[in-house]
Design a protein around this motif. Structure first.
Motif, short mmCIF file in Angstrom:
data_model
loop_
_atom_site.label_atom_id
_atom_site.label_comp_id
_atom_site.label_asym_id
_atom_site.label_seq_id
_atom_site.Cartn_x
_atom_site.Cartn_y
_atom_site.Cartn_z
N ALA A 92 0.83 -1.20 0.00
CA ALA A 92 0.00 0.00 0.00
C ALA A 92 0.87 1.26 0.00
O ALA A 92 0.54 2.25 -0.67
CB ALA A 92 -0.93 -0.01 1.21
N GLN A 93 1.99 1.21 0.71
CA GLN A 93 2.89 2.36 0.74
C GLN A 93 3.53 2.60 -0.62
O GLN A 93 3.70 3.74 -1.05
CB GLN A 93 3.98 2.16 1.80
N GLN A 94 3.86 1.51 -1.34
CA GLN A 94 4.38 1.67 -2.70
C GLN A 94 3.35 2.37 -3.60
O GLN A 94 3.72 3.22 -4.43
CB GLN A 94 4.72 0.30 -3.29
N LEU A 95 2.09 2.02 -3.43
CA LEU A 95 1.05 2.64 -4.24
C LEU A 95 0.87 4.11 -3.87
O LEU A 95 0.62 4.95 -4.74
CB LEU A 95 -0.27 1.89 -4.07
N ARG A 96 1.02 4.44 -2.59
CA ARG A 96 0.97 5.86 -2.19
C ARG A 96 2.11 6.63 -2.83
O ARG A 96 1.95 7.79 -3.25
CB ARG A 96 1.06 5.98 -0.66
N TRP A 97 3.28 6.01 -2.87
CA TRP A 97 4.45 6.67 -3.47
C TRP A 97 4.19 6.94 -4.95
O TRP A 97 4.47 8.03 -5.46
CB TRP A 97 5.69 5.79 -3.30
N ALA A 98 3.63 5.95 -5.65
CA ALA A 98 3.31 6.14 -7.06
C ALA A 98 2.29 7.25 -7.25
O ALA A 98 2.40 8.08 -8.17
CB ALA A 98 2.78 4.83 -7.65
N LEU A 99 1.29 7.29 -6.37
CA LEU A 99 0.30 8.35 -6.45
C LEU A 99 0.95 9.72 -6.25
O LEU A 99 0.61 10.70 -6.93
CB LEU A 99 -0.79 8.12 -5.40
N ALA A 100 1.90 9.80 -5.34
CA ALA A 100 2.61 11.06 -5.11
C ALA A 100 3.37 11.51 -6.36
O ALA A 100 3.50 12.71 -6.62
CB ALA A 100 3.57 10.92 -3.93
N GLN A 101 3.87 10.55 -7.15
CA GLN A 101 4.56 10.90 -8.39
C GLN A 101 3.59 11.48 -9.41
O GLN A 101 3.93 12.41 -10.15
CB GLN A 101 5.28 9.68 -8.96
#
Length: 296
Positions: A281-290
């Motif tokens: 889930a944290q990886q997906l948050r990081w992608a969303l931040a990009q």
């Protein structure tokens, strides 16, 4: 300690079941030590078998016959990627249903390397260069196969837009809406379909890092090249993202679709895996931040 259940409909796959499957169906490897990974895949229970192999056992029916599919596609993909210096796992054994396991399962070779760290400029550059080479390589694959992810889902009402709205990010919503017109038709090519950090392997450190392995081809097939540009948001920041998009000669429609694909994964996955796979889930948050950074 047992990991939390990922899906309501998943079956229990205890360590004893995995050991029993290996012992009964491939006794030549029964003596090898087994160690369950600290976290599973999203649809498989994963055990290390000795030093050089990985056992993957489905936990839910929609995992499909991945071992059977890999028996056909992995040799072809390996041959295409070999000149680029990128390896794929080798299917060592396709297991049959039985003993409490209703589906096929498999044993694959374990590739060396480490997963890239998004945010590390050397890792990001290595992934950008490697993915560009990989897309060119798999673009030559002509294996007849079922279609990979369908680019037209952006224009269908499958509930995604509501989930994007729920993210509370105007940038994410703008990125989703920008892809509703998929652009001109493009000839399909072979794609991986799920280029996340956990499916990539690097060797070397710092400036010497290079992409040497791509794992988990379960979502692959012939489809929209834009889907593999997903890595530009899941694996790298703005500098490496520009490097990848330039190296692949990405078109504006491809970029819009890939960015929206990253938003879709975040919109569905963050909430779904928040408690069960918090690292994912944290990886997906990081992608969303990009994605948000693209609009800042």
């Amino acid at each position: 300690m047992e990991p939390m259940r990922l899906h309501e409909a998943q079956i229990d796959v205890p360590d004893a079941l995995v050991a029993s499957l290996v012992r009964s169906q491939c006794p030549q490897w029964a003596h090898l030590p087994q160690r369950r990974l600290d976290h599973d895949g999203t649809i498989h229970r994963v055990h290390l078998l000795g030093d050089d192999a990985v056992v993957r056992v489905p936990i839910i029916d929609w995992a499909g016959d991945e071992a059977g599919d890999d028996a056909r596609r992995l040799p072809v993909l390996a041959a295409a990627l070999r000149p680029a210096g990128i390896a794929v796992p080798e299917l060592l054994f396709r297991g049959e249903p039985g003993e409490g396991m209703p589906w096929t399962w498999g044993i694959w070779s374990r590739l060396p390397g480490r997963h890239p760290q998004p945010g590390d400029p050397h890792d990001e550059a290595a992934v950008a260069r490697g993915i560009a080479d990989a897309l060119d390589a798999v673009g030559t694959v002509t294996l007849d196969w079922a279609p990979a992810p369908d680019p037209t889902f952006f224009s269908r009402d499958d509930g995604t837009r509501d989930k994007v709205v729920a993210l509370g990010s105007p940038a994410a919503l703008a990125a989703w809406d920008a892809a509703r017109d998929p652009g001109p038709d493009e000839p399909p090519q072979w794609i991986h379909g799920d280029l996340m950090p956990g499916n990539l392997l690097l060797e070397g450190e710092g400036a010497s890092a290079r992409l040497t392995g791509i794992l988990d081809w379960g979502a692959s097939g012939r489809g929209d090249r834009g889907f593999d540009l997903l890595a530009a948001w899941t694996c790298m920041g703005a500098g490496a993202r520009a490097l990848l998009l330039d190296a692949t000669h990405a078109t504006e429609p491809q970029i819009a679709r890939a960015r929206a694909y990253a938003v879709r994964k975040a919109a569905w996955g963050i909430e779904y895996y928040e408690r069960t796979l918090p690292g994912f889930a944290q990886q997906l948050r990081w992608a969303l931040a990009q994605v948000v950074a693209d609009y800042s």
